[in-house]
Write a protein that holds these residues in place. Structure first.
Motif, PDB file in Angstrom:
ATOM      1  N   THR A   4       0.834  -1.198   0.000  1.00  0.00           N
ATOM      2  CA  THR A   4       0.000   0.000   0.000  1.00  0.00           C
ATOM      3  C   THR A   4       0.872   1.253   0.000  1.00  0.00           C
ATOM      4  OG1 THR A   4      -0.057   0.079   2.420  1.00  0.00           O
ATOM      5  CG2 THR A   4      -1.768  -1.247   1.308  1.00  0.00           C
ATOM      6  N   PRO A   5       0.289   2.421  -0.277  1.00  0.00           N
ATOM      7  CA  PRO A   5       1.065   3.664  -0.186  1.00  0.00           C
ATOM      8  C   PRO A   5       1.654   3.883   1.210  1.00  0.00           C
ATOM      9  CG  PRO A   5      -0.957   4.050  -1.402  1.00  0.00           C
ATOM     10  CD  PRO A   5      -1.044   2.662  -0.869  1.00  0.00           C
ATOM     11  N   GLN A   6       0.896   3.529   2.257  1.00  0.00           N
ATOM     12  CA  GLN A   6       1.417   3.692   3.614  1.00  0.00           C
ATOM     13  C   GLN A   6       2.702   2.905   3.809  1.00  0.00           C
ATOM     14  OE1 GLN A   6      -1.662   2.905   2.679  1.00  0.00           O
ATOM     15  NE2 GLN A   6      -3.203   3.399   4.219  1.00  0.00           N
ATOM     16  N   HIS A   7       2.773   1.725   3.210  1.00  0.00           N
ATOM     17  CA  HIS A   7       3.964   0.877   3.378  1.00  0.00           C
ATOM     18  C   HIS A   7       5.186   1.503   2.702  1.00  0.00           C
ATOM     19  CE1 HIS A   7       6.552  -2.580   3.631  1.00  0.00           C
ATOM     20  NE2 HIS A   7       6.626  -2.671   2.316  1.00  0.00           N
ATOM     21  N   VAL A   8       5.054   1.932   1.441  1.00  0.00           N
ATOM     22  CA  VAL A   8       6.228   2.446   0.727  1.00  0.00           C
ATOM     23  C   VAL A   8       6.676   3.791   1.296  1.00  0.00           C
ATOM     24  CG1 VAL A   8       5.573   1.187  -1.357  1.00  0.00           C
ATOM     25  CG2 VAL A   8       4.893   3.570  -1.108  1.00  0.00           C
ATOM     26  N   ILE A  64       4.127   7.411  -6.408  1.00  0.00           N
ATOM     27  CA  ILE A  64       4.988   7.816  -5.294  1.00  0.00           C
ATOM     28  C   ILE A  64       6.427   7.507  -5.680  1.00  0.00           C
ATOM     29  CG2 ILE A  64       5.629   7.430  -2.886  1.00  0.00           C
ATOM     30  CD1 ILE A  64       2.750   6.720  -2.294  1.00  0.00           C
ATOM     31  N   GLU A  65       7.294   8.521  -5.650  1.00  0.00           N
ATOM     32  CA  GLU A  65       8.713   8.349  -5.971  1.00  0.00           C
ATOM     33  C   GLU A  65       9.545   8.629  -4.729  1.00  0.00           C
ATOM     34  OE1 GLU A  65      10.251  10.484  -9.254  1.00  0.00           O
ATOM     35  OE2 GLU A  65       8.807   9.698 -10.693  1.00  0.00           O
ATOM     36  N   ARG A  66      10.523   7.769  -4.506  1.00  0.00           N
ATOM     37  CA  ARG A  66      11.465   7.939  -3.393  1.00  0.00           C
ATOM     38  C   ARG A  66      12.881   7.991  -3.964  1.00  0.00           C
ATOM     39  NH1 ARG A  66       9.664   8.080   2.043  1.00  0.00           N
ATOM     40  NH2 ARG A  66      10.881   6.271   2.713  1.00  0.00           N
ATOM     41  N   ASP A  90      13.030   4.713  -6.445  1.00  0.00           N
ATOM     42  CA  ASP A  90      11.931   3.764  -6.588  1.00  0.00           C
ATOM     43  C   ASP A  90      10.695   4.539  -7.014  1.00  0.00           C
ATOM     44  OD1 ASP A  90      12.847   1.092  -5.761  1.00  0.00           O
ATOM     45  OD2 ASP A  90      13.218   2.030  -3.807  1.00  0.00           O
ATOM     46  N   SER A  91      10.017   4.051  -8.051  1.00  0.00           N
ATOM     47  CA  SER A  91       8.760   4.646  -8.496  1.00  0.00           C
ATOM     48  C   SER A  91       7.651   3.612  -8.318  1.00  0.00           C
ATOM     49  CB  SER A  91       8.839   5.088  -9.959  1.00  0.00           C
ATOM     50  OG  SER A  91       9.804   6.106 -10.126  1.00  0.00           O
ATOM     51  N   PHE A  92       6.681   3.959  -7.470  1.00  0.00           N
ATOM     52  CA  PHE A  92       5.586   3.041  -7.159  1.00  0.00           C
ATOM     53  C   PHE A  92       4.290   3.588  -7.750  1.00  0.00           C
ATOM     54  CE2 PHE A  92       8.644   2.974  -3.627  1.00  0.00           C
ATOM     55  CZ  PHE A  92       9.000   1.634  -3.606  1.00  0.00           C
TER      56      PHE A  92
END
Length: 260
Positions: free
Chosen positions: A80-84, A177-179, A232-234
C-alpha cells in the motif's frame, strides 16, 4: 351548571390541543421518513453508477488520513502507499510483478524540462505494443539509467511529462509515489495523484518536481559516484501496487560530449 359547562369546554379544548400535537408529530415523522427515503435513493443512484462504470470506491478517506493509519505490513500482504512511504531505504527487489499491471498501462513518452529556462533536458519515446509476450522485455522496461550533467543538480524546478495508454479496464485512483536516494540517504519523496483514467485511453500529465536543496559536499559526492543516486517509483490503483520501476542516475562531467 355554568361551571360544569365551562369545565367540559376546557376538557374539550385540552383534548383538541393534544390531538393537534399528535398530528404534528405524525406529520414530522412522515417528513423524516420521506427525507430518509430520498437520501437512500440518491445513494442508490451513485452506487449504481459506480457499478456501471466497472468499479467500486474502496473507502472515502482522504490521502492525508490514509497515511495516518499505522498498519504493520507482513510479507504476502498487499503493498500500500502507507507501506512504501515508510520504507527505510532503496528497495533491493521489486515489490510487485509485471503481471500485477492488470490495467495494461504502457508508457510511451517521458519528457523533462527546466521550468525556469524552458529548455528540454530529456525526451524519451517508445512504442506502445498492444501485447508484450516477452517477460524479459517487461523486466527491462522497469529499470532505466539516466545520464545527466552536473548542471542538473543546480536546477530548482523541473516538469516531467508522462504519456501512457490504458487497456480495457478503467483505472481508479491512479497514484505515483517516488522515493529518491543517494546511497542510504533519502533525498526527497514525491507524491502525485493522477486520478481516474477511462478504458482504451491515451493520457498525458505533467508533474512538477521541486528539487531538494543539497549541500555542496553531497553534490560533489553525487557527481563523483555515478549511479549511486537511485529512485523507486511506485504506481498504485485503488491503493494497491500495480507497477514498480527503478532508476539510477549519473551526473558525471563531460556527458554532453559523450552524448554527441
Amino acid at each position: 351548571m355554568d361551571s360544569e359547562g365551562a369545565r367540559e369546554d376546557e376538557r374539550e379544548c385540552e383534548m383538541s390541543s393534544e390531538r393537534g400535537e399528535e398530528s404534528q408529530e405524525e406529520r414530522g415523522e412522515e417528513n423524516m421518513d420521506r427525507e430518509g427515503n430520498e437520501e437512500e435513493g440518491v445513494v442508490g443512484e451513485v452506487r449504481d453508477m459506480e457499478e456501471w462504470n466497472g468499479f467500486l470506491l474502496e473507502g472515502k478517506a482522504e490521502k492525508g488520513q490514509e497515511e495516518d493509519l499505522l498498519v504493520e505490513w507482513k510479507p504476502g500482504d498487499p503493498v500500500t502507499p502507507q507501506h512504501v512511504l515508510r520504507l527505510a531505504g532503496y528497495t533491493e527487489h521489486y515489490l510487485c510483478s509485471p503481471e500485477d499491471n492488470i490495467y495494461n498501462i504502457s508508457f510511451s513518452r517521458f519528457k523533462i524540462r527546466d521550468l525556469e529556462g524552458g529548455s528540454v533536458i530529456l525526451d524519451l519515446k517508445r512504442l506502445c505494443p498492444t501485447e508484450i509476450e516477452d517477460v524479459k522485455e517487461q523486466e527491462a522496461a522497469r529499470f532505466i539509467q539516466y545520464h545527466f550533467t552536473p548542471a542538473f543538480l543546480s536546477l530548482r524546478e523541473i516538469g516531467a511529462t508522462l504519456e501512457f495508454t490504458v487497456g480495457s479496464k478503467a483505472v481508479n485512483r491512479f497514484r505515483l509515489i517516488e522515493r529518491h536516494y543517494f546511497r542510504d540517504m533519502l533525498l526527497k519523496t514525491f507524491d502525485f495523484e493522477i486520478g481516474f483514467c477511462i478504458p482504451h485511453s491515451r493520457n498525458t500529465c505533467e508533474h512538477i518536481y521541486s528539487l531538494p536543496d543539497l549541500d555542496p559536499h553531497t553534490i560533489e559526492e553525487m557527481i563523483a559516484h555515478p549511479f549511486q543516486t537511485r529512485s523507486d517509483s511506485f504506481y498504485f490503483a485503488n491503493n494497491k501496487l500495480i507497477m514498480h520501476h527503478k532508476a539510477e542516475y549519473s551526473f558525471c562531467k563531460g556527458m554532453e560530449a559523450d552524448a554527441e
